[in-house]
Design a protein around this motif. Structure first.
Motif, PDB file in Angstrom:
ATOM      1  N   TRP A  26      86.675  47.917  68.242  1.00  0.00           N
ATOM      2  CA  TRP A  26      86.009  48.812  68.829  1.00  0.00           C
ATOM      3  C   TRP A  26      84.705  48.840  68.972  1.00  0.00           C
ATOM      4  O   TRP A  26      83.996  49.154  70.169  1.00  0.00           O
ATOM      5  N   PHE A  27      83.601  48.347  68.034  1.00  0.00           N
ATOM      6  CA  PHE A  27      82.397  48.169  68.044  1.00  0.00           C
ATOM      7  C   PHE A  27      81.888  47.200  69.225  1.00  0.00           C
ATOM      8  O   PHE A  27      80.989  47.335  69.964  1.00  0.00           O
ATOM      9  N   TYR A  28      82.763  46.055  68.975  1.00  0.00           N
ATOM     10  CA  TYR A  28      82.534  44.800  70.229  1.00  0.00           C
ATOM     11  C   TYR A  28      82.696  45.465  71.377  1.00  0.00           C
ATOM     12  O   TYR A  28      81.870  45.229  72.509  1.00  0.00           O
ATOM     13  N   ARG A  29      83.661  46.063  71.649  1.00  0.00           N
ATOM     14  CA  ARG A  29      84.219  46.833  72.808  1.00  0.00           C
ATOM     15  C   ARG A  29      82.838  47.805  73.311  1.00  0.00           C
ATOM     16  O   ARG A  29      82.436  47.856  74.706  1.00  0.00           O
ATOM     17  N   LEU A  30      82.530  48.553  72.513  1.00  0.00           N
ATOM     18  CA  LEU A  30      81.348  49.311  72.841  1.00  0.00           C
ATOM     19  C   LEU A  30      79.883  48.720  73.044  1.00  0.00           C
ATOM     20  O   LEU A  30      79.348  49.077  74.041  1.00  0.00           O
ATOM     21  N   LEU A  31      79.699  47.944  72.285  1.00  0.00           N
ATOM     22  CA  LEU A  31      78.402  46.925  72.729  1.00  0.00           C
ATOM     23  C   LEU A  31      78.832  46.307  73.896  1.00  0.00           C
ATOM     24  O   LEU A  31      77.772  46.477  74.865  1.00  0.00           O
ATOM     25  N   SER A  32      80.023  45.805  74.238  1.00  0.00           N
ATOM     26  CA  SER A  32      80.028  44.969  75.415  1.00  0.00           C
ATOM     27  C   SER A  32      79.939  46.021  76.782  1.00  0.00           C
ATOM     28  O   SER A  32      79.564  45.536  77.956  1.00  0.00           O
ATOM     29  N   ALA A  33      80.575  47.319  76.440  1.00  0.00           N
ATOM     30  CA  ALA A  33      80.553  48.353  77.573  1.00  0.00           C
ATOM     31  C   ALA A  33      78.971  48.754  77.743  1.00  0.00           C
ATOM     32  O   ALA A  33      78.697  48.806  79.064  1.00  0.00           O
ATOM     33  N   ILE A  34      78.272  48.634  76.816  1.00  0.00           N
ATOM     34  CA  ILE A  34      76.818  49.197  77.054  1.00  0.00           C
ATOM     35  C   ILE A  34      75.802  48.030  77.577  1.00  0.00           C
ATOM     36  O   ILE A  34      75.071  48.029  78.225  1.00  0.00           O
ATOM     37  N   PHE A  35      75.900  46.936  76.687  1.00  0.00           N
ATOM     38  CA  PHE A  35      75.164  45.876  77.011  1.00  0.00           C
ATOM     39  C   PHE A  35      75.517  44.665  77.943  1.00  0.00           C
ATOM     40  O   PHE A  35      74.862  43.743  78.245  1.00  0.00           O
ATOM     41  N   GLY A  36      76.928  44.632  78.092  1.00  0.00           N
ATOM     42  CA  GLY A  36      77.556  43.569  78.813  1.00  0.00           C
ATOM     43  C   GLY A  36      77.015  43.324  80.273  1.00  0.00           C
ATOM     44  O   GLY A  36      76.546  42.015  80.600  1.00  0.00           O
ATOM     45  N   ILE A  37      76.844  44.260  80.999  1.00  0.00           N
ATOM     46  CA  ILE A  37      76.430  44.160  82.339  1.00  0.00           C
ATOM     47  C   ILE A  37      74.928  43.884  82.417  1.00  0.00           C
ATOM     48  O   ILE A  37      74.757  42.986  82.933  1.00  0.00           O
ATOM     49  N   PRO A  38      74.088  44.629  81.556  1.00  0.00           N
ATOM     50  CA  PRO A  38      72.702  44.171  81.643  1.00  0.00           C
ATOM     51  C   PRO A  38      72.730  42.813  81.035  1.00  0.00           C
ATOM     52  O   PRO A  38      71.613  42.074  81.775  1.00  0.00           O
ATOM     53  N   MET A  39      73.251  42.285  80.259  1.00  0.00           N
ATOM     54  CA  MET A  39      73.100  40.996  79.764  1.00  0.00           C
ATOM     55  C   MET A  39      73.368  39.936  80.747  1.00  0.00           C
ATOM     56  O   MET A  39      72.993  38.939  80.879  1.00  0.00           O
ATOM     57  N   ALA A  40      74.784  40.207  81.303  1.00  0.00           N
ATOM     58  CA  ALA A  40      75.233  39.381  82.599  1.00  0.00           C
ATOM     59  C   ALA A  40      74.128  39.140  83.508  1.00  0.00           C
ATOM     60  O   ALA A  40      73.907  38.252  84.128  1.00  0.00           O
ATOM     61  N   LEU A  41      73.294  40.317  83.919  1.00  0.00           N
ATOM     62  CA  LEU A  41      72.398  40.437  84.783  1.00  0.00           C
ATOM     63  C   LEU A  41      71.144  39.515  84.246  1.00  0.00           C
ATOM     64  O   LEU A  41      70.658  38.567  85.260  1.00  0.00           O
ATOM     65  N   ILE A  42      70.734  39.645  83.201  1.00  0.00           N
ATOM     66  CA  ILE A  42      69.558  38.865  82.484  1.00  0.00           C
ATOM     67  C   ILE A  42      70.010  37.356  82.636  1.00  0.00           C
ATOM     68  O   ILE A  42      69.095  36.598  82.968  1.00  0.00           O
ATOM     69  N   TRP A  43      71.341  37.115  82.069  1.00  0.00           N
ATOM     70  CA  TRP A  43      71.657  35.702  82.123  1.00  0.00           C
ATOM     71  C   TRP A  43      71.882  35.211  83.460  1.00  0.00           C
ATOM     72  O   TRP A  43      71.350  33.878  83.600  1.00  0.00           O
ATOM     73  N   GLY A  44      72.171  35.986  84.295  1.00  0.00           N
ATOM     74  CA  GLY A  44      72.317  35.428  85.821  1.00  0.00           C
ATOM     75  C   GLY A  44      71.102  35.068  86.477  1.00  0.00           C
ATOM     76  O   GLY A  44      70.751  33.965  86.904  1.00  0.00           O
ATOM     77  N   ILE A  45      70.111  36.144  86.075  1.00  0.00           N
ATOM     78  CA  ILE A  45      68.739  35.876  86.709  1.00  0.00           C
ATOM     79  C   ILE A  45      68.096  34.440  85.956  1.00  0.00           C
ATOM     80  O   ILE A  45      67.562  33.627  86.659  1.00  0.00           O
ATOM     81  N   TYR A  46      68.319  34.291  84.585  1.00  0.00           N
ATOM     82  CA  TYR A  46      67.825  33.386  83.904  1.00  0.00           C
ATOM     83  C   TYR A  46      68.213  31.813  84.489  1.00  0.00           C
ATOM     84  O   TYR A  46      67.486  31.002  84.701  1.00  0.00           O
ATOM     85  N   PHE A  47      69.732  31.854  84.486  1.00  0.00           N
ATOM     86  CA  PHE A  47      70.315  30.822  85.175  1.00  0.00           C
ATOM     87  C   PHE A  47      69.904  30.328  86.448  1.00  0.00           C
ATOM     88  O   PHE A  47      69.807  29.159  87.049  1.00  0.00           O
ATOM     89  N   ALA A  48      69.633  31.457  87.237  1.00  0.00           N
ATOM     90  CA  ALA A  48      69.388  31.340  88.876  1.00  0.00           C
ATOM     91  C   ALA A  48      67.824  30.939  88.722  1.00  0.00           C
ATOM     92  O   ALA A  48      67.527  29.608  89.763  1.00  0.00           O
ATOM     93  N   ILE A  49      66.905  31.205  87.796  1.00  0.00           N
ATOM     94  CA  ILE A  49      65.770  30.547  87.978  1.00  0.00           C
ATOM     95  C   ILE A  49      65.462  29.266  87.326  1.00  0.00           C
ATOM     96  O   ILE A  49      64.957  28.347  87.900  1.00  0.00           O
ATOM     97  N   LEU A  50      66.465  28.952  86.483  1.00  0.00           N
ATOM     98  CA  LEU A  50      66.772  27.605  85.778  1.00  0.00           C
ATOM     99  C   LEU A  50      67.005  26.598  86.942  1.00  0.00           C
ATOM    100  O   LEU A  50      66.617  25.569  87.221  1.00  0.00           O
ATOM    101  N   SER A  51      68.087  27.234  87.696  1.00  0.00           N
ATOM    102  CA  SER A  51      68.696  26.260  88.696  1.00  0.00           C
ATOM    103  C   SER A  51      67.666  25.957  89.912  1.00  0.00           C
ATOM    104  O   SER A  51      67.478  24.901  90.290  1.00  0.00           O
ATOM    105  N   PHE A  52      66.889  27.267  90.047  1.00  0.00           N
ATOM    106  CA  PHE A  52      66.038  27.167  91.298  1.00  0.00           C
ATOM    107  C   PHE A  52      64.933  26.123  90.814  1.00  0.00           C
ATOM    108  O   PHE A  52      64.452  25.295  91.771  1.00  0.00           O
ATOM    109  N   LEU A  53      64.353  26.362  89.551  1.00  0.00           N
ATOM    110  CA  LEU A  53      63.156  25.196  89.214  1.00  0.00           C
ATOM    111  C   LEU A  53      63.816  24.063  89.140  1.00  0.00           C
ATOM    112  O   LEU A  53      63.012  22.959  89.529  1.00  0.00           O
ATOM    113  N   HIS A  54      65.125  23.625  88.798  1.00  0.00           N
ATOM    114  CA  HIS A  54      65.577  22.403  88.669  1.00  0.00           C
ATOM    115  C   HIS A  54      65.621  21.595  90.128  1.00  0.00           C
ATOM    116  O   HIS A  54      65.345  20.385  90.269  1.00  0.00           O
ATOM    117  N   ILE A  55      66.109  22.599  91.149  1.00  0.00           N
ATOM    118  CA  ILE A  55      66.491  21.710  92.349  1.00  0.00           C
ATOM    119  C   ILE A  55      65.333  21.890  93.139  1.00  0.00           C
ATOM    120  O   ILE A  55      64.976  20.700  93.941  1.00  0.00           O
TER     121      ILE A  55
END
Length: 178
Positions: free
Chosen positions: A98-127
């Motif tokens: 349940w603590f994993y579920r709580l943490l993923s409910a609170i931070f899952g979407i923001p972390m997905a957003l951060i990692w999405g932005i990071y890998f988008a920037i990484l892809s952009f810079l590489h390309i």
């Protein structure tokens, strides 16, 4: 043919681009339509995700599979009461779940957003930066290597040939005197 205006009779501002074979969404060409229906056209943004196997590439096998026995163990001769052991097991397992579920409910979407932005920037810079810089470097270094090769062949080859001819006339003889 008369010029197209921005406004079409249907009231749309823009239509899908029309090609010889039909537009890319509704092909006029029967063969092209058959090819599209035969192939499973998958959009990476709308593909179906597997809700059962959430780690198909086994990225987290060593992290996720931490159970009660991997963390807490009582050796032979040192056992707590059975009820305490069962309650500890249940408390550990339920808390982790349940603590994993709580943490993923609170931070899952923001972390997905951060990692999405990071890998988008990484892809952009590489390309748009890394690969063009490397290609440019390889093109420029090829030109420089040709100039360098010409200079070496022009100046160093005659010098080394002359030195080689000078030393080629030297003869050594080894004699053993007793």
């Amino acid at each position: 043919s008369r010029p197209r205006s921005l406004f079409f009779p249907q009231g749309f501002l823009y239509t899908a681009p029309v090609r010889e074979q039909g537009n890319i969404y509704k092909p006029n060409n029967k063969m092209m339509a058959d090819e599209l229906s035969e192939k499973a056209v998958h959009d990476v943004h709308t593909k179906e995700i597997d809700l059962v196997n959430r780690d198909p590439k086994h990225l987290n096998d060593d992290v996720v599979k931490i159970d009660f026995e991997d963390v807490i163990a009582e050796p032979e001769g040192t056992h707590s009461f059975d009820g305490i052991w069962k309650a500890s097991f249940t408390t550990f397992t339920v808390t982790k779940y349940w603590f994993y579920r709580l943490l993923s409910a609170i931070f899952g979407i923001p972390m997905a957003l951060i990692w999405g932005i990071y890998f988008a920037i990484l892809s952009f810079l590489h390309i748009w930066a890394v690969v063009p810089c490397i290609r440019s470097y390889l093109i420029e270094i090829q030109c420089i290597s040709r100039v360098y090769s010409i200079c070496i062949h022009t100046f160093c080859d005659p010098l080394f040939e002359a030195v080689g001819k000078m030393f080629s006339s030297i003869r050594f003889t080894v004699r053993k005197e007793i």
